[in-house]
Write a protein that holds these residues in place. Sequence first.
Motif, PDB file in Angstrom:
ATOM      1  N   LEU A 109     -12.788 -10.524   1.374  1.00 26.54           N
ATOM      2  CA  LEU A 109     -13.541  -9.332   1.745  1.00 26.54           C
ATOM      3  C   LEU A 109     -14.330  -9.653   3.013  1.00 26.54           C
ATOM      4  O   LEU A 109     -15.402 -10.260   2.969  1.00 26.54           O
ATOM      5  N   THR A 110     -13.812  -9.266   4.145  1.00 26.98           N
ATOM      6  CA  THR A 110     -14.395  -9.651   5.427  1.00 26.98           C
ATOM      7  C   THR A 110     -15.436  -8.671   5.945  1.00 26.98           C
ATOM      8  O   THR A 110     -16.237  -9.028   6.800  1.00 26.98           O
ATOM      9  N   ARG A 111     -15.454  -7.454   5.422  1.00 27.59           N
ATOM     10  CA  ARG A 111     -16.348  -6.431   5.961  1.00 27.59           C
ATOM     11  C   ARG A 111     -17.424  -5.994   4.971  1.00 27.59           C
ATOM     12  O   ARG A 111     -18.430  -5.420   5.374  1.00 27.59           O
ATOM     13  N   SER A 112     -17.225  -6.233   3.700  1.00 29.87           N
ATOM     14  CA  SER A 112     -18.159  -5.771   2.677  1.00 29.87           C
ATOM     15  C   SER A 112     -19.486  -6.513   2.767  1.00 29.87           C
ATOM     16  O   SER A 112     -19.521  -7.721   3.016  1.00 29.87           O
ATOM     17  N   VAL A 113     -20.571  -5.788   2.535  1.00 30.20           N
ATOM     18  CA  VAL A 113     -21.913  -6.365   2.474  1.00 30.20           C
ATOM     19  C   VAL A 113     -22.540  -5.912   1.163  1.00 30.20           C
ATOM     20  O   VAL A 113     -22.624  -4.710   0.877  1.00 30.20           O
ATOM     21  N   VAL A 143       0.859  -1.174   0.000  1.00 29.51           N
ATOM     22  CA  VAL A 143       0.000   0.000   0.000  1.00 29.51           C
ATOM     23  C   VAL A 143       0.901   1.231   0.000  1.00 29.51           C
ATOM     24  O   VAL A 143       1.656   1.458   0.933  1.00 29.51           O
ATOM     25  N   LEU A 144       0.818   2.017  -1.058  1.00 29.28           N
ATOM     26  CA  LEU A 144       1.658   3.200  -1.174  1.00 29.28           C
ATOM     27  C   LEU A 144       1.024   4.414  -0.504  1.00 29.28           C
ATOM     28  O   LEU A 144       1.723   5.303  -0.026  1.00 29.28           O
ATOM     29  N   PHE A 145      -0.301   4.437  -0.506  1.00 25.04           N
ATOM     30  CA  PHE A 145      -1.031   5.548   0.107  1.00 25.04           C
ATOM     31  C   PHE A 145      -2.389   5.048   0.556  1.00 25.04           C
ATOM     32  O   PHE A 145      -3.006   4.215  -0.088  1.00 25.04           O
ATOM     33  N   GLU A 146      -2.863   5.580   1.659  1.00 25.23           N
ATOM     34  CA  GLU A 146      -4.236   5.302   2.074  1.00 25.23           C
ATOM     35  C   GLU A 146      -4.784   6.465   2.874  1.00 25.23           C
ATOM     36  O   GLU A 146      -4.059   7.166   3.574  1.00 25.23           O
ATOM     37  N   LYS A 147      -6.073   6.687   2.713  1.00 20.87           N
ATOM     38  CA  LYS A 147      -6.790   7.699   3.480  1.00 20.87           C
ATOM     39  C   LYS A 147      -8.158   7.136   3.832  1.00 20.87           C
ATOM     40  O   LYS A 147      -8.966   6.856   2.950  1.00 20.87           O
ATOM     41  N   ALA A 148      -8.390   6.919   5.113  1.00 19.85           N
ATOM     42  CA  ALA A 148      -9.665   6.373   5.590  1.00 19.85           C
ATOM     43  C   ALA A 148     -10.080   5.163   4.759  1.00 19.85           C
ATOM     44  O   ALA A 148     -11.255   5.010   4.409  1.00 19.85           O
ATOM     45  N   ALA A 149      -9.117   4.309   4.458  1.00 20.19           N
ATOM     46  CA  ALA A 149      -9.351   3.187   3.540  1.00 20.19           C
ATOM     47  C   ALA A 149     -10.186   2.080   4.147  1.00 20.19           C
ATOM     48  O   ALA A 149     -10.616   1.172   3.431  1.00 20.19           O
ATOM     49  N   ASP A 150     -10.425   2.117   5.460  1.00 23.61           N
ATOM     50  CA  ASP A 150     -11.215   1.074   6.113  1.00 23.61           C
ATOM     51  C   ASP A 150     -12.584   1.566   6.563  1.00 23.61           C
ATOM     52  O   ASP A 150     -13.312   0.846   7.241  1.00 23.61           O
ATOM     53  N   GLU A 151     -12.950   2.785   6.194  1.00 15.44           N
ATOM     54  CA  GLU A 151     -14.288   3.289   6.505  1.00 15.44           C
ATOM     55  C   GLU A 151     -15.317   2.628   5.592  1.00 15.44           C
ATOM     56  O   GLU A 151     -15.126   2.557   4.369  1.00 15.44           O
ATOM     57  N   LEU A 152     -16.404   2.162   6.172  1.00 14.65           N
ATOM     58  CA  LEU A 152     -17.469   1.556   5.376  1.00 14.65           C
ATOM     59  C   LEU A 152     -18.261   2.642   4.660  1.00 14.65           C
ATOM     60  O   LEU A 152     -18.712   3.604   5.282  1.00 14.65           O
ATOM     61  N   GLN A 153     -18.409   2.472   3.358  1.00 13.27           N
ATOM     62  CA  GLN A 153     -19.127   3.431   2.526  1.00 13.27           C
ATOM     63  C   GLN A 153     -19.984   2.682   1.513  1.00 13.27           C
ATOM     64  O   GLN A 153     -19.763   1.504   1.241  1.00 13.27           O
ATOM     65  N   ARG A 210     -10.187  -0.253   0.795  1.00 16.74           N
ATOM     66  CA  ARG A 210      -9.208  -1.341   0.836  1.00 16.74           C
ATOM     67  C   ARG A 210      -9.774  -2.633   0.240  1.00 16.74           C
ATOM     68  O   ARG A 210      -9.094  -3.337  -0.508  1.00 16.74           O
ATOM     69  N   GLU A 211     -11.021  -2.941   0.552  1.00 22.47           N
ATOM     70  CA  GLU A 211     -11.591  -4.182   0.045  1.00 22.47           C
ATOM     71  C   GLU A 211     -11.932  -4.093  -1.440  1.00 22.47           C
ATOM     72  O   GLU A 211     -11.876  -5.101  -2.147  1.00 22.47           O
ATOM     73  N   ILE A 212     -12.254  -2.897  -1.931  1.00 24.74           N
ATOM     74  CA  ILE A 212     -12.433  -2.739  -3.373  1.00 24.74           C
ATOM     75  C   ILE A 212     -11.105  -2.959  -4.088  1.00 24.74           C
ATOM     76  O   ILE A 212     -11.038  -3.598  -5.147  1.00 24.74           O
ATOM     77  N   ALA A 213     -10.007  -2.456  -3.512  1.00 26.98           N
ATOM     78  CA  ALA A 213      -8.685  -2.702  -4.102  1.00 26.98           C
ATOM     79  C   ALA A 213      -8.356  -4.184  -4.091  1.00 26.98           C
ATOM     80  O   ALA A 213      -7.794  -4.719  -5.059  1.00 26.98           O
ATOM     81  N   LEU A 214      -8.700  -4.863  -3.016  1.00 29.62           N
ATOM     82  CA  LEU A 214      -8.478  -6.309  -2.924  1.00 29.62           C
ATOM     83  C   LEU A 214      -9.286  -7.048  -3.988  1.00 29.62           C
ATOM     84  O   LEU A 214      -8.790  -7.975  -4.641  1.00 29.62           O
ATOM     85  N   LEU A 215     -10.526  -6.624  -4.186  1.00 35.26           N
ATOM     86  CA  LEU A 215     -11.391  -7.233  -5.194  1.00 35.26           C
ATOM     87  C   LEU A 215     -10.846  -6.977  -6.600  1.00 35.26           C
ATOM     88  O   LEU A 215     -10.817  -7.883  -7.445  1.00 35.26           O
ATOM     89  N   ALA A 216     -10.411  -5.754  -6.849  1.00 35.15           N
ATOM     90  CA  ALA A 216      -9.835  -5.424  -8.156  1.00 35.15           C
ATOM     91  C   ALA A 216      -8.599  -6.268  -8.431  1.00 35.15           C
ATOM     92  O   ALA A 216      -8.416  -6.807  -9.531  1.00 35.15           O
ATOM     93  N   ASP A 217      -7.751  -6.408  -7.437  1.00 38.17           N
ATOM     94  CA  ASP A 217      -6.547  -7.222  -7.575  1.00 38.17           C
ATOM     95  C   ASP A 217      -6.913  -8.668  -7.900  1.00 38.17           C
ATOM     96  O   ASP A 217      -6.288  -9.303  -8.759  1.00 38.17           O
ATOM     97  N   HIS A 218      -7.925  -9.187  -7.222  1.00 37.89           N
ATOM     98  CA  HIS A 218      -8.371 -10.562  -7.467  1.00 37.89           C
ATOM     99  C   HIS A 218      -8.839 -10.735  -8.909  1.00 37.89           C
ATOM    100  O   HIS A 218      -8.483 -11.726  -9.573  1.00 37.89           O
ATOM    101  N   MET A 258     -13.036   7.208  -3.387  1.00 37.23           N
ATOM    102  CA  MET A 258     -14.453   7.166  -3.041  1.00 37.23           C
ATOM    103  C   MET A 258     -14.853   8.497  -2.405  1.00 37.23           C
ATOM    104  O   MET A 258     -14.063   9.122  -1.695  1.00 37.23           O
ATOM    105  N   GLY A 259     -16.083   8.906  -2.680  1.00 30.89           N
ATOM    106  CA  GLY A 259     -16.600  10.112  -2.051  1.00 30.89           C
ATOM    107  C   GLY A 259     -16.149  11.400  -2.704  1.00 30.89           C
ATOM    108  O   GLY A 259     -16.218  12.465  -2.075  1.00 30.89           O
ATOM    109  N   ALA A 260     -15.704  11.356  -3.952  1.00 27.10           N
ATOM    110  CA  ALA A 260     -15.377  12.593  -4.655  1.00 27.10           C
ATOM    111  C   ALA A 260     -16.653  13.406  -4.849  1.00 27.10           C
ATOM    112  O   ALA A 260     -17.755  12.863  -4.964  1.00 27.10           O
TER     113      ALA A 260
END
Length: 376
Positions: free
Chosen positions: A141-145, A30-40, A162-170, A238-240
């Motif tokens: 993806l342990t938190r996504s619903v 992870v090179l950069f993250e900002k509130a990457a674990d907030e559920l949105q 973070r989980e969207i990045a994990l999904l994209a990587d998959h 997210m959230g732009a």
Amino acid sequence: MAALSPARAQDNFQTTVRNAILVDVGTQSVLFEKAADELQAPASLGKLMTMAVIFEEIRQGRLQPEQEVVISEDAWRRGGAPSRTSSMYAAVNSRVKVQDLMRGAIIQSGNDAAIALAEAVSGTEANFLPVMATRARAIGLTRSVFRNATGLPDPEQRTTAREIALLADHIIRTYPEQYALYAEREFTWGGIRQQNRNPLLGTYAGADGLKTGYIEEAGFNLAGSAVQNGQRLIVVVMGARSLQERSNEARKLLDWGFRSFELRDLFQEQERIGEVAVFGGAQGSVPVTAGKLVRLLLPRGQSDRVSAQIVYRGPVRAPVRQGAEVGYLRVMRGSQVALQVPVFAAADVEAGTLTQRAMQGAWELGTGWIRGVARP
């Protein structure tokens, strides 16, 4: 990617979007993250999960690209022309091939296409939800619903950057043939030509996916990926607050990632990187290899010392077979763990004589099970 290594070099970089993450795929850093674990709310980024299920169904042979799917009244009414949402504009009761529905869902972000694909797998969109949930957990993806196949508003539907990045990587790693659909610039169905909504395609060097999304609650979201000089980055914003901010911040993150870091090769694919102790063997140790190229992403000009250790629970009991996982390589950047990869026996070690086992047992009483590595 089961986990993402923590960010290390983002102090001088900022983004205006609410949530963001930038990942180097090759090193899983992870090179950069900002509130990457907030559920949105994911908005249409939720379709990435729908497509991950569809791609797996195709891989398992349970769904065929040439298979025709009837567009139900439900798919047409809630996701087609009457819905006034993103649509492929497939006609009610028409028959559409799975491969065309995939393009409709990916390129045009068609909600009718996403619902029709869910129905092709499970009969109804409601029955598709447990399949999505099971697949999401299998990916990590342990938190996504996910409460629908489209990303349309639902108060319970949530994910994280973070989980969207994990999904994209998959998706990129597991389904390269299907991933190529995300790079297609346009798709025409029923005489209606629509452009891919990803603003990076054709305008950012090396961009080849993935997906955008918008609902009022979520704001403007984007998951994108680009390759430059053999390095692939994944960016999620997210959230732009506008289309322009979403595009600008994604580009800014990618630019920063490509120019601010450099890859260093630590060990080659089959290079023997050290040894681990063996108990009861004809030899007292076995050489180990990572079995793949081990690379570390470092901030350009960084001065932290890089060191490595082989960590294992041992001594490993004989017999040991070549290729058996025996521990892991821990790479440190200064005082921080930068990378961990499994290591494997590079040779067989047969069981030793009784005398050899006794001598090795006495010796190991005074040793630990962290071995230094000569490089990097």
